[in-house]
Every structure is written in C-alpha cells, then in structure tokens.
Motif scaffolding. Structure first.
Motif, PDB file in Angstrom:
ATOM      1  N   HIS A  50       0.819  -1.212   0.000  1.00 57.77           N
ATOM      2  CA  HIS A  50       0.000   0.000   0.000  1.00 57.77           C
ATOM      3  C   HIS A  50       0.856   1.265   0.000  1.00 57.77           C
ATOM      4  O   HIS A  50       0.412   2.323  -0.466  1.00 57.77           O
ATOM      5  CB  HIS A  50      -0.951  -0.002   1.200  1.00 57.77           C
ATOM      6  CG  HIS A  50      -2.024  -1.035   1.098  1.00 57.77           C
ATOM      7  ND1 HIS A  50      -1.805  -2.354   1.439  1.00 57.77           N
ATOM      8  CD2 HIS A  50      -3.319  -0.965   0.677  1.00 57.77           C
ATOM      9  CE1 HIS A  50      -2.921  -3.045   1.247  1.00 57.77           C
ATOM     10  NE2 HIS A  50      -3.852  -2.234   0.787  1.00 57.77           N
ATOM     11  N   GLN A  67      -6.898  -2.595   0.437  1.00 55.56           N
ATOM     12  CA  GLN A  67      -7.513  -3.463   1.426  1.00 55.56           C
ATOM     13  C   GLN A  67      -8.251  -2.618   2.456  1.00 55.56           C
ATOM     14  O   GLN A  67      -7.694  -1.647   2.977  1.00 55.56           O
ATOM     15  CB  GLN A  67      -6.430  -4.329   2.090  1.00 55.56           C
ATOM     16  CG  GLN A  67      -6.981  -5.573   2.760  1.00 55.56           C
ATOM     17  CD  GLN A  67      -5.952  -6.690   2.810  1.00 55.56           C
ATOM     18  OE1 GLN A  67      -5.456  -7.134   1.789  1.00 55.56           O
ATOM     19  NE2 GLN A  67      -5.627  -7.125   4.023  1.00 55.56           N
ATOM     20  N   GLU A  70      -6.776  -1.303   5.697  1.00 56.23           N
ATOM     21  CA  GLU A  70      -5.550  -0.501   5.606  1.00 56.23           C
ATOM     22  C   GLU A  70      -5.938   0.963   5.774  1.00 56.23           C
ATOM     23  O   GLU A  70      -6.782   1.492   5.027  1.00 56.23           O
ATOM     24  CB  GLU A  70      -4.862  -0.706   4.258  1.00 56.23           C
ATOM     25  CG  GLU A  70      -3.560   0.056   4.089  1.00 56.23           C
ATOM     26  CD  GLU A  70      -2.430  -0.482   4.952  1.00 56.23           C
ATOM     27  OE1 GLU A  70      -1.512   0.303   5.279  1.00 56.23           O
ATOM     28  OE2 GLU A  70      -2.453  -1.687   5.288  1.00 56.23           O
ATOM     29  N   GLU A  83     -11.779  -6.751   0.602  1.00 54.80           N
ATOM     30  CA  GLU A  83     -11.514  -7.276   1.940  1.00 54.80           C
ATOM     31  C   GLU A  83     -10.094  -7.824   2.055  1.00 54.80           C
ATOM     32  O   GLU A  83      -9.438  -7.663   3.089  1.00 54.80           O
ATOM     33  CB  GLU A  83     -12.521  -8.382   2.281  1.00 54.80           C
ATOM     34  CG  GLU A  83     -13.960  -7.914   2.375  1.00 54.80           C
ATOM     35  CD  GLU A  83     -14.151  -6.841   3.440  1.00 54.80           C
ATOM     36  OE1 GLU A  83     -13.470  -6.909   4.503  1.00 54.80           O
ATOM     37  OE2 GLU A  83     -14.985  -5.941   3.232  1.00 54.80           O
ATOM     38  N   ASP A  84      -9.605  -8.471   0.991  1.00 52.39           N
ATOM     39  CA  ASP A  84      -8.277  -9.083   1.024  1.00 52.39           C
ATOM     40  C   ASP A  84      -7.710  -9.077  -0.392  1.00 52.39           C
ATOM     41  O   ASP A  84      -8.357  -9.570  -1.324  1.00 52.39           O
ATOM     42  CB  ASP A  84      -8.360 -10.518   1.552  1.00 52.39           C
ATOM     43  CG  ASP A  84      -7.004 -11.191   1.609  1.00 52.39           C
ATOM     44  OD1 ASP A  84      -6.254 -10.942   2.568  1.00 52.39           O
ATOM     45  OD2 ASP A  84      -6.686 -11.956   0.664  1.00 52.39           O
ATOM     46  N   CYS A  85      -6.518  -8.546  -0.563  1.00 54.44           N
ATOM     47  CA  CYS A  85      -5.955  -8.370  -1.900  1.00 54.44           C
ATOM     48  C   CYS A  85      -5.612  -9.707  -2.563  1.00 54.44           C
ATOM     49  O   CYS A  85      -5.796  -9.879  -3.768  1.00 54.44           O
ATOM     50  CB  CYS A  85      -4.717  -7.475  -1.843  1.00 54.44           C
ATOM     51  SG  CYS A  85      -5.115  -5.721  -1.587  1.00 54.44           S
TER      52      CYS A  85
END
Length: 452
Positions: A50, A67, A70, A83-85
C-alpha cells in the motif's frame, strides 16, 4: 486481459463510482508494472504494498486495489476497495478463466514440471498461439497472475502448478480448471511437509480436482504409487519406459545435438529433441500426447520437437573455452532426478573423460542423510572425478572415500576448490555434469570456463 474497471468490480462483487477506466493487466510490483495495469498491493512480513500505490499510479497503473482495513486510503487516486488483496487476485483470475475459450494444460510433478511445460509449449507454438507460465509463477499468487496475463485469443495456456503441502494443487487446479492435466513423476521433494512418497503422490493427484469433465489426465505410468489413484479415473493415459504404458519409448540415443528415440503405442514414430537425458525424453512423451490431442500430425510434431527450447539449467549443453562440455542441470535436484542425471553421464559416449559436480539436495526431511548416501550406488568407477558441494554432500563424500578411486573433492561452501581442480584436469575430452538444488547455485562453477 482488457476490461473496464466496472467489469473488474463486478468480478469482485463490489460497488464503485469509477467508470470508463481501461484495465489491461495486473501487477504486484512497481518495477515491472506496465501502463494500464491494475496494481495489487500485498502486505507481507517486511513490505506493505500500500505504500507504493501512489508510485504505481504515477508509473502508469490505471487503478489500484486497496484493502479495507488498511488506514488512510488516498482520496485522489482510483481505488477499488476489497476485503483481502490476495483473495481478490484469485477471484479475478477465476472470473477471467470463466470467460476464456483457451485450452488450459496443467502440469505438476516432483521433477520435470518446467521442462515438460517448455516441451509442451514448444511442440504447439509453431501451429497455435501459446502462452506458458513464466519463471516460477506456479503458486497461489503466480498462477492467477499468469491466468490474468493470457490474451483472449490464446489457443493453449501451459500452466505449471507447484506446492509444498496438501490442498495447494487442488486449489490451483480448481482455479485454473485445466482441460488436460499432466503428472510428470513422484519424487522426494517436499518429503518434510508431506511425510512420504505416498503422500506426495496423493498431493500431486490433486491436479485432477479441477479437471474439466471432458478433460484427460496424462501421467507417469512407471510410478506404482499413482496406480491406486488412476484405477477409477476414466480419462487417464499413461506414458513411460515400461511396455505396459499407452505411450512408451525405446532406442534412446544421446548425441552432441541432443536425444533421438522411438515411441510406440498410441503412435509409432521416431523423434528427436535438442536436449540430453532419458528423463527429458520421458517428459517429451507428455508433449507428444498433448500434440496429438491438438490434432498435429507426426511430421508436425517431429519438426517442432527438433527446435524445442528448454529453460536454462535443464540438461543444458555448455561448451567450455578449452573444448570440454558442461551439462548444466543445476536448476534443482532430488534423489530421482539426481539418479537420472548420473545415469545419463554413465551411459553417454559424447566424451571419454567424465566428471560430476553434485550439490546438496534440499527439502528431503528426516531421510536426507539416507538419500545422499544412497547416491554412492550411482557413482561408477569410470568417472574421472567427483566434486561435492554443500554440508549434506559430506555424507556422500564419507561413503565414497573407501569405495571410489578417482579424484574426489568435497567443499562445504566454497566453489573455488572445485574450480581449481577442474582447471588443472579437464580437457577437450572431458564432459562434466553439474547438478544440485537451486539453493547451491552450482552454475557458478561453470562460469570461469565459458569466458574467452
């Protein structure tokens, strides 16, 4: 992949106000990112992707995932919130696979995955548009990246599937949904994670989990551990050295140009490849079976196999400046592939004087000493010299001290003693096999001899 960002959001089941942005690929690395890519910022133990989202956009990324947990998402950048990369990457690949008409060929096995991938791609490429796994992009991140890199008009995609534990091949197979699956062999790699060769066979057979209903499995018929798994599998075709296989091979001959051989069974014909080693000939059987499924003629197959190209360090012929010949098979090693390479050097008539340089075999678990010591049986008296590298090869060295009469050297972590011994001894009449696990990087031993 060429999609509008709205389509990507739909794949992911999320809402976005972004519209009209063209996504032409995906990237997880700003150094290899291409303009138009969707950047995927993974959070690792040491690096948080990120932090590089703005850099990625400035480098030409069309948009980026972000995400949700983050903090501080930049409000001025085109972001898709997930929700989740990692899960998002896999879901995009699954959705894109559903839209493709590409024929998917999945390959797994303890040894020979990459060589078989290269051989399959080589036999098809003169006649079709073919893409294949690049490098070692064969895991839960690499495979979806490879799928998303496929052009929509690709006819065949040759995908390598690797693993270190149970369930991983199943996940990859169900993601890729191959039309054809290949199991090259069952060796000893990952023994520490899977417990036994039986466990390895079970884990490799997971490649059939996502096989399309019309699909076929091609498998190493010389491996008894696979037989219980294929007994009730209707579309399974065996290949190998044994006469009971549906495609078998005989009359293998090694030359300075590679290997020639005869196949019989499903097809009766003579072929040649510019690669050495009986194990590579066996891998070629899988490529021939795929080529026949693709509708290629015997002559089509013969022409393309003659020009087959393998990734470096797979029984690669490297001429030395002084006329000696190195056989660089240093990409990886396990007991089965080590024995196959030693069998080649024992039987070849390419050069009179034969040397072997062997490095540690890694990831063998509790039996690693036993496996290293067992190589003593493959070290024949006609070898002019044996050089061993790495702490585990000390076990083989200690066995050979009393049984081998040629030049014998062991070095724990320094290439130079091996290089010096070779410089003092090898000539134009020498052939030198170099084989070890990737972690030993034995190709460094060859480098001084190829410089003019």
């Amino acid at each position: 992949m060429k999609k509008k960002i709205e389509q990507v959001a739909k794949w992911l089941g999320i809402k976005t106000n972004l519209k009209g942005i063209d996504i032409t690929g995906v990237s997880i690395n700003t150094r290899t990112l291409q303009p138009g890519d969707l950047f995927i910022p993974f959070r690792g133990e040491k690096v948080n992707g990120h932090k590089y989202v703005r850099q990625a956009i400035e480098a030409g990324a069309a948009a980026s995932l972000w995400q949700r947990d983050e903090p501080n998402p930049p409000e001025d950048l085109p972001l898709l919130f997930v929700e989740d990369c990692q899960t998002a990457l896999q879901e995009m690949a699954r959705a894109y696979r559903d839209e493709l008409s590409t024929t998917i060929i999945g390959i797994t096995g303890s040894n020979g995955k990459t060589s078989t991938k290269d051989l399959v791609a080589s036999v098809l490429k003169p006649y079709f548009k073919v893409q294949k796994t690049q490098g070692n992009f064969n895991n839960e991140l690499g495979l979806p990246l490879t799928i998303l890199s496929l052009d929509e008009d690709t006819k065949f995609a040759v995908l390598e599937m690797g693993m270190s534990g149970f369930g991983q091949i199943q996940f990859l197979s169900e993601l890729a949904r191959p039309d054809y699956a290949i199991i090259t062999n069952i060796g000893e790699a990952h023994m520490q994670d899977l417990g036994s060769r039986e466990g390895i066979a079970r884990a490799k057979f997971e490649i059939t989990a996502g096989l399309e209903t019309h699909g076929k499995l091609f498998y190493d018929g010389d491996e008894p551990l696979l037989r219980p798994h294929v007994e009730n599998f209707l579309q399974a075709v065996s290949f190998g050295f044994g006469e009971e296989n549906e495609l078998t091979v005989t009359d293998i001959k090694a030359t300075e140009n590679g290997s020639s051989f005869m196949v019989s069974g499903i097809i009766d014909a003579a072929f040649s490849i510019p690669v050495l080693g009986e194990h590579q000939v066996k891998n070629t059987l899988a490529a021939i079976l795929i080529a026949l499924e693709a509708g290629l003629s015997e002559e089509d197959i013969r022409k393309s196999l003659k020009a087959a190209a393998l990734t470096d360090m797979r029984m690669q012929i490297i001429p030395a400046a002084n006329g000696a010949t190195f056989i660089n098979d240093a990409y990886n090693a396990a007991p089965s592939s080590m024995k196959a390479a030693l069998n080649f050097i024992r039987e070849t008539t390419m050069k009179e004087e034969k040397w072997v340089i062997l490095g540690d075999m890694l990831e063998l678990g509790d039996k690693e000493q036993e496996y290293h010591e067992a190589l003593e049986k493959s070290i024949t008296p006609d070898l002019a010299g044996v050089c061993l590298y790495g702490p585990r090869m000390k076990w083989l060295h200690d066995k050979l001290v009393s049984s081998y009469n040629g030049k014998l050297l062991w070095s724990e972590s320094d290439y130079n003693p091996i290089i010096s011994l070779l410089q003092d001894n090898i000539t134009a009449d020498s052939i030198i096999l170099v084989k070890g696990s990737r972690g030993t990087a034995l190709e460094h031993v060859i480098e001084p001899f190829t410089k003019q």
